[in-house]
Design a protein around this motif. Structure first.
Motif, PDB file in Angstrom:
ATOM      1  N   LEU A 133      33.589  40.844  43.344  1.00  0.00           N
ATOM      2  CA  LEU A 133      34.783  41.650  43.081  1.00  0.00           C
ATOM      3  C   LEU A 133      34.500  43.142  42.892  1.00  0.00           C
ATOM      4  N   ALA A 134      33.336  43.492  42.375  1.00  0.00           N
ATOM      5  CA  ALA A 134      33.041  44.908  42.145  1.00  0.00           C
ATOM      6  C   ALA A 134      32.706  45.602  43.461  1.00  0.00           C
ATOM      7  N   ASP A 254      44.906  45.088  40.805  1.00  0.00           N
ATOM      8  CA  ASP A 254      45.282  44.667  42.153  1.00  0.00           C
ATOM      9  C   ASP A 254      44.879  43.220  42.410  1.00  0.00           C
ATOM     10  N   ALA A 255      43.899  42.717  41.661  1.00  0.00           N
ATOM     11  CA  ALA A 255      43.479  41.317  41.782  1.00  0.00           C
ATOM     12  C   ALA A 255      42.960  40.847  40.430  1.00  0.00           C
ATOM     13  N   VAL A 256      43.438  39.682  39.990  1.00  0.00           N
ATOM     14  CA  VAL A 256      42.974  39.042  38.764  1.00  0.00           C
ATOM     15  C   VAL A 256      42.444  37.673  39.141  1.00  0.00           C
ATOM     16  N   VAL A 257      41.292  37.309  38.578  1.00  0.00           N
ATOM     17  CA  VAL A 257      40.669  36.009  38.852  1.00  0.00           C
ATOM     18  C   VAL A 257      40.265  35.388  37.519  1.00  0.00           C
ATOM     19  N   PHE A 258      40.539  34.083  37.358  1.00  0.00           N
ATOM     20  CA  PHE A 258      40.119  33.321  36.184  1.00  0.00           C
ATOM     21  C   PHE A 258      38.925  32.437  36.541  1.00  0.00           C
ATOM     22  N   ASP A 259      38.200  31.983  35.525  1.00  0.00           N
ATOM     23  CA  ASP A 259      37.098  31.052  35.775  1.00  0.00           C
ATOM     24  C   ASP A 259      37.523  29.598  35.627  1.00  0.00           C
ATOM     25  N   ALA A 260      38.789  29.358  35.300  1.00  0.00           N
ATOM     26  CA  ALA A 260      39.332  28.012  35.139  1.00  0.00           C
ATOM     27  C   ALA A 260      40.786  28.054  35.598  1.00  0.00           C
ATOM     28  N   GLU A 291      38.195  29.387  44.076  1.00  0.00           N
ATOM     29  CA  GLU A 291      38.996  29.750  45.243  1.00  0.00           C
ATOM     30  C   GLU A 291      38.486  31.038  45.882  1.00  0.00           C
ATOM     31  N   LEU A 292      38.023  31.976  45.054  1.00  0.00           N
ATOM     32  CA  LEU A 292      37.452  33.211  45.575  1.00  0.00           C
ATOM     33  C   LEU A 292      36.177  32.929  46.361  1.00  0.00           C
ATOM     34  N   ARG A 294      35.288  30.235  47.818  1.00  0.00           N
ATOM     35  CA  ARG A 294      35.576  29.459  49.022  1.00  0.00           C
ATOM     36  C   ARG A 294      36.441  30.239  50.015  1.00  0.00           C
ATOM     37  N   ALA A 295      36.651  31.531  49.737  1.00  0.00           N
ATOM     38  CA  ALA A 295      37.419  32.422  50.613  1.00  0.00           C
ATOM     39  C   ALA A 295      38.841  31.928  50.816  1.00  0.00           C
ATOM     40  N   GLU A 296      39.386  31.241  49.820  1.00  0.00           N
ATOM     41  CA  GLU A 296      40.764  30.765  49.900  1.00  0.00           C
ATOM     42  C   GLU A 296      41.750  31.812  49.419  1.00  0.00           C
ATOM     43  N   VAL A 297      41.266  32.819  48.715  1.00  0.00           N
ATOM     44  CA  VAL A 297      42.098  33.932  48.266  1.00  0.00           C
ATOM     45  C   VAL A 297      41.309  35.221  48.469  1.00  0.00           C
ATOM     46  N   PRO A 298      41.998  36.340  48.651  1.00  0.00           N
ATOM     47  CA  PRO A 298      41.280  37.610  48.779  1.00  0.00           C
ATOM     48  C   PRO A 298      40.805  38.110  47.425  1.00  0.00           C
ATOM     49  N   GLY A 299      39.817  38.936  47.439  1.00  0.00           N
ATOM     50  CA  GLY A 299      39.362  39.586  46.219  1.00  0.00           C
ATOM     51  C   GLY A 299      39.689  41.061  46.297  1.00  0.00           C
ATOM     52  N   ARG A 300      38.669  41.888  46.306  1.00  0.00           N
ATOM     53  CA  ARG A 300      38.864  43.329  46.461  1.00  0.00           C
ATOM     54  C   ARG A 300      39.164  43.634  47.928  1.00  0.00           C
ATOM     55  N   ARG A 301      40.229  44.382  48.156  1.00  0.00           N
ATOM     56  CA  ARG A 301      40.595  44.780  49.512  1.00  0.00           C
ATOM     57  C   ARG A 301      40.204  46.223  49.818  1.00  0.00           C
ATOM     58  N   ARG A 302      40.308  47.080  48.805  1.00  0.00           N
ATOM     59  CA  ARG A 302      40.048  48.499  49.001  1.00  0.00           C
ATOM     60  C   ARG A 302      39.118  49.022  47.907  1.00  0.00           C
TER      61      ARG A 302
END
Length: 347
Positions: A133-134, A254-260, A291-292, A294-302
């Motif tokens: 993500l960074a 712009d993107a939030v991800v949880f570990d559960a 999901e991140l 496994r490329a099922e959702v986007p992470g950082r785009r820009r």
């Protein structure tokens, strides 16, 4: 050989027949390699629930001021089943234990004191999220908090990015100064103590929030301080009464991800509960790090995206981290082998 291949043939750090490896907290520390743990947890969290992974909701019990949490999982890729348990109170302290068993034989292969392990796997999980993500060129870190979790999270970020300088804030000047001296020596980078949390955030590429503000305590990070391009790691709010970051920190991202899964995080983190009260749909839509990966959702785009990783911990992280520690402990001949702690009963 790829890491997942190593895990699949290692039997979770299989012990010699009929023995169980016992590791104290100090022995776990000496057997921990952060870069290897990041890789191990990434391999484990890349599996969605199914044939390779079974993880039911954790069990939380409480009586007369003492809480008891049990976190079981089966990770077929690592060849182990097991659990982590913790019990105690914030006033008296908490004890942590991880038990690993071989899937094929059922033998108890390892029993580990998991106090340091919990901090290390928390950091390692944040490290893998930072890896994905960074910004690739992230070179500076702001740390809010100066305890053990702040140490392991910073070490994990440094394991996945070429960090050149760090700023750290703790309300107690002696703690932040000691942290700066200790981590500068450990990581061989510049670590500077600063007088405010906002100063620790300003102009940093990655911000680690690893605090213990106490039950009902104030937030440590405010969304109004966040700058474009930053990646935020938050690991401190793991019960409904604990707060660490405010709601604008989430809504600014712009993107939030949880570990559960989102419902699990929202039931245990005071920060996410506060967000859910304002926008339950947004919280329900937050993806997991699996999901991140496994490329099922986007992470950082820009490059100027703000990304947030919120962690409460999971048994898969504990088991994967324990396997990595046990593999290294056996290679270094650290720990005590005893006769198997659980005999086989046949019917």
């Amino acid at each position: 050989m790829e890491l997942n291949q190593i895990l699949s043939v290692s039997g979770g750090g299989a012990a010699p027949d009929g023995t169980t490896l016992l590791l104290s907290d100090d022995e776990v520390r000496r057997s921990c390699d952060m870069a290897a743990m990041v890789d191990a947890i990434e391999a484990a969290l890349g599996d969605a629930p199914g044939p390779q992974l079974a993880m039911p909701p954790r069990s939380n019990l409480a009586v007369e001021g003492t809480f008891f949490r049990v976190m079981p999982a089966i990770t077929s890729r690592a060849g182990v089943l097991g659990l982590k348990m913790l019990h105690g109170s914030f006033e008296r302290g908490v004890r942590y234990l991880v038990v690993l068993c071989d899937i094929e034989t059922g033998a108890v292969t390892s029993v580990l004191d998991a106090a340091y392990l919990t901090a290390a796997r928390t950091g390692a999980t944040a490290g893998l999220a930072t890896r994905h993500l960074a910004r690739e060129d992230a070179a500076t870190v702001g740390v809010i908090g100066a305890g053990l979790e702040a140490e392991t999270n910073l070490a994990a970020v440094a394991a996945v990015r070429k960090i050149q300088s760090v700023k750290v804030f703790s309300p107690r000047s002696l703690r932040r100064e000691a942290f700066a001296e200790r981590m500068a020596a450990e990581l061989d980078i510049e670590v500077v103590p600063v007088d405010t949390a906002q100063a620790a955030v300003a102009a940093m590429d990655v911000v680690v929030v690893a605090t213990n503000t106490g039950s009902g305590g104030p937030v440590a990070l405010r969304g109004e301080w966040i700058e474009p391009g930053q990646h935020i790691v938050s690991i401190g709010s793991t019960t409904p009464s604990l707060r660490e970051i405010d709601v604008p920190t989430f809504t600014r991202a712009d993107a939030v991800v949880f570990d559960a899964p989102a419902d699990a995080v929202a039931s245990e983190s005071g920060d996410v509960l506060a967000w859910r009260e304002l926008d339950g749909e947004a919280v329900s839509a937050v993806p997991t790090v699996t999901e991140l990966l496994r490329a099922e959702v986007p992470g950082r785009r820009r490059a100027d995206d703000v990304t947030v990783f919120k962690s409460i911990g999971a048994a898969t992280q504990d088991l994967a981290g324990a396997v990595a520690v046990c593999e290294r402990a056996r290679a270094l001949k650290i720990g005590t082998e005893v006769r198997s702690v659980a005999v086989l009963k046949t019917f």
